[in-house]
Structure formats: C-alpha cells, structure tokens
Design an enzyme around this catalytic site. Sequence first.
Site, PDB file in Angstrom:
ATOM      1  NE  ARG A   1     -23.696 -46.668  47.322  1.00  0.00           N
ATOM      2  CZ  ARG A   1     -22.514 -46.424  47.900  1.00  0.00           C
ATOM      3  NH1 ARG A   1     -21.383 -46.675  47.239  1.00  0.00           N
ATOM      4  NH2 ARG A   1     -22.436 -45.923  49.117  1.00  0.00           N
TER       5      ARG A   1
ATOM      6  N   PRO B   1     -21.208 -48.905  51.472  1.00  0.00           N
ATOM      7  CG  PRO B   1     -18.961 -49.472  51.094  1.00  0.00           C
ATOM      8  CD  PRO B   1     -19.874 -48.282  51.262  1.00  0.00           C
ATOM      9  N   GLY B   2     -21.318 -50.428  53.780  1.00  0.00           N
ATOM     10  CA  GLY B   2     -21.391 -51.113  55.061  1.00  0.00           C
ATOM     11  C   GLY B   2     -20.188 -50.927  55.957  1.00  0.00           C
TER      12      GLY B   2
ATOM     13  CB  CYS C   1     -15.709 -37.884  52.264  1.00  0.00           C
ATOM     14  SG  CYS C   1     -16.648 -38.410  50.813  1.00  0.00           S
TER      15      CYS C   1
ATOM     16  CB  CYS D   1     -26.225 -42.595  53.302  1.00  0.00           C
ATOM     17  SG  CYS D   1     -27.432 -41.256  53.206  1.00  0.00           S
ATOM     18  CB  ALA D   2     -26.155 -48.290  55.388  1.00  0.00           C
TER      19      ALA D   2
ATOM     20  CG  ASP E   1     -34.719 -41.666  47.726  1.00  0.00           C
ATOM     21  OD1 ASP E   1     -34.200 -41.124  48.720  1.00  0.00           O
ATOM     22  OD2 ASP E   1     -34.889 -41.071  46.642  1.00  0.00           O
TER      23      ASP E   1
ATOM     24  CE  LYS F   1     -18.445 -43.172  57.551  1.00  0.00           C
ATOM     25  NZ  LYS F   1     -18.172 -43.632  56.155  1.00  0.00           N
TER      26      LYS F   1
ATOM     27  CG  ASP G   1     -20.654 -40.905  55.782  1.00  0.00           C
ATOM     28  OD1 ASP G   1     -20.009 -39.878  56.045  1.00  0.00           O
ATOM     29  OD2 ASP G   1     -20.269 -41.755  54.948  1.00  0.00           O
TER      30      ASP G   1
END
Length: 311
Positions: free
Chosen positions: A144, A118-119, A236, A115-116, A166, A121, A182
């Site tokens: 996104r 906005p980049g 989070c 689940c990358a 997806d 990580k 994440d």
Amino acid sequence: MKSLPFTFLTRLEQIYPQNFHEILQAFATNRQGSFRLNFLKTNGDDVFAEFHAKNIIAKKFDLLDNVFTFDRSQEFAIKGSRAFYDGKIYLQSIASMLPTLVLNPQKGEKILDVCAAPGSKTTQIAMLQQNDGKIVALEQNQIRFDKLNYNIQLQGATNIETYKIDARKFESAALFDKILLDAPCSAEGRISLQNEKSFGFWSEENILKKSQLQTELLQKFWANLRSGGELIYSTCTLAPEENEMIIVNFLEKNVDAQILPISLSCKNEAWWKSNIANFGNNDFSSLNGFGIRILPSEYTEGFFIVRLKKI
C-alpha cells in the site's frame, strides 16, 4: 450468493430502522462509478475531448464541484484512457471525497494524513492546495505504501512527504494545522452483495478491535494538532462503536476538543444524515447532531465524518 450475517442485519435495523430496506437495496445495487479531475494536470478539456472521441459517457455530479459519475460498464474504457494513465483523472468514490472537502485544505497549511494509502485523499489535498503547503502521509503496509507513492507521482503532487511506518509508532513533535484521520475500520459501508469479500470477514469482534485502534490513533494524533487547528475523523463503516462512541468518549476525555457542524452543498440529499442519537444504552446527544452519516446509495458508500477543533 452468500447472505449477510444475521447479527449484522439485526444491528443494521437497530441503527437505521427507517432506512433499513433502502440500505439493503443499495448493497444489492452496482453503484455508479465516479472520478474527479486532477487540476494539477488538466482543466478537463482534453479529458472530455478524449472521452467524446471514445464514446465514454461521464456525467457531472451537480451536487459537488469537480465530481463526475459513470455507469460501471464504462469503467474498463475509462481505465484504458490516456487521461487515466497520465493522472489527469482520479477514480474515487463520492463519499471518499467528502472528508477532504470537510478538511478544506488551504495553501500554505501543514497537514497530516494519518492512514494515507492508496493516496486518494492525500492527492486530493495536494490538488486543493495547488501543491502549496506541506503534507505528511503515513502508511505501514509495503504494498500500500508503494501504491501511495505511485499515485502521488502520477498525480503530480509535489508537496507530500511519505513515511512507511505503523502510525501508532510515528513520533513527532511537529504541530499541524489540520489532520485527516480516515481510520481503519470494519468497512460495513462498502458492502456489496455482488462481492462476498466485502462482508465475508464481518464480525463483532472485528468491530471491537477496530474501535480500540481508532481510539488509540485519535488520542495519539490529537497531540500533533495545533491550538485552533482541525482534525477530521472519518470511517467507511456503519458501526456506532467505531463512529459516535469513539467521538463521545473522546470529547469526554479531552476538554480542549470541540465538535463543529459540517455543511457541504450535498447536505440536503437523502443519503446525508446527522449522526444517530443512540444505540442500545449509549446516548450520543453530546454530538449535537454535528456528526455526519452518509448512507449507502446508488451513488455513495456508507461513511461517517466528524469535524473536531482544538480550543
């Protein structure tokens, strides 16, 4: 100011009876901003020369390498700096940096970021690999996805393949050395009383929906991890249904999964805690305290991190 939902507060006190009031205080506090240098483009000398000339004050965060903090009053100036526009720094919360540090990416490794966007990580991984390796990054939302690609280009990361899809529909026989999941979550750790949007959507129903998605993603991508490889699961949120319960159930169903301890230089801080031992009738002793909970604080938003190895 809209108050936090009563049910949320009741749950929070059950989860953190010893830290309840300090967490509420953290929700009311305007957290320090933070950034990391992008070593693909700078060693930092030109960044801090510019900041000095513009009277921008940034302090080294002594507990972690390459982390700097600033008062939120400086954020506008930092975002207007040449260093920001040239991709020499990346504004990222401290807690958000931790999953990648636990992942510990090495040169030459093949890594999947599920689940990358906005980049944050994704580009952190590329920087730590020094663009030597392969990263596959997934994102389904077009806006996104565009942001992800923009940040990758701005940061000078050249070893990343992005796919607009997806993640549940991503089909690949590829095996990865490491996987970062994440996961989408209820984002309780990011609550700010100064921003009603950060908690206005909260509901127990949303927690249930997110936990179902997290379970599906974790099980699906475990098949793409090579034997001996590691998967980092993080959220989070503070909700046990999205954290400890996910991992306990996963370990029960997957005999080839082992939970590993996590140790970083900030492990002795007051905001660094082991996973909770139980919630309601749910017992989490099988995690051995190896899961990590980052408490909301002056410097950090709430996070949960687990390190899993395929044996």
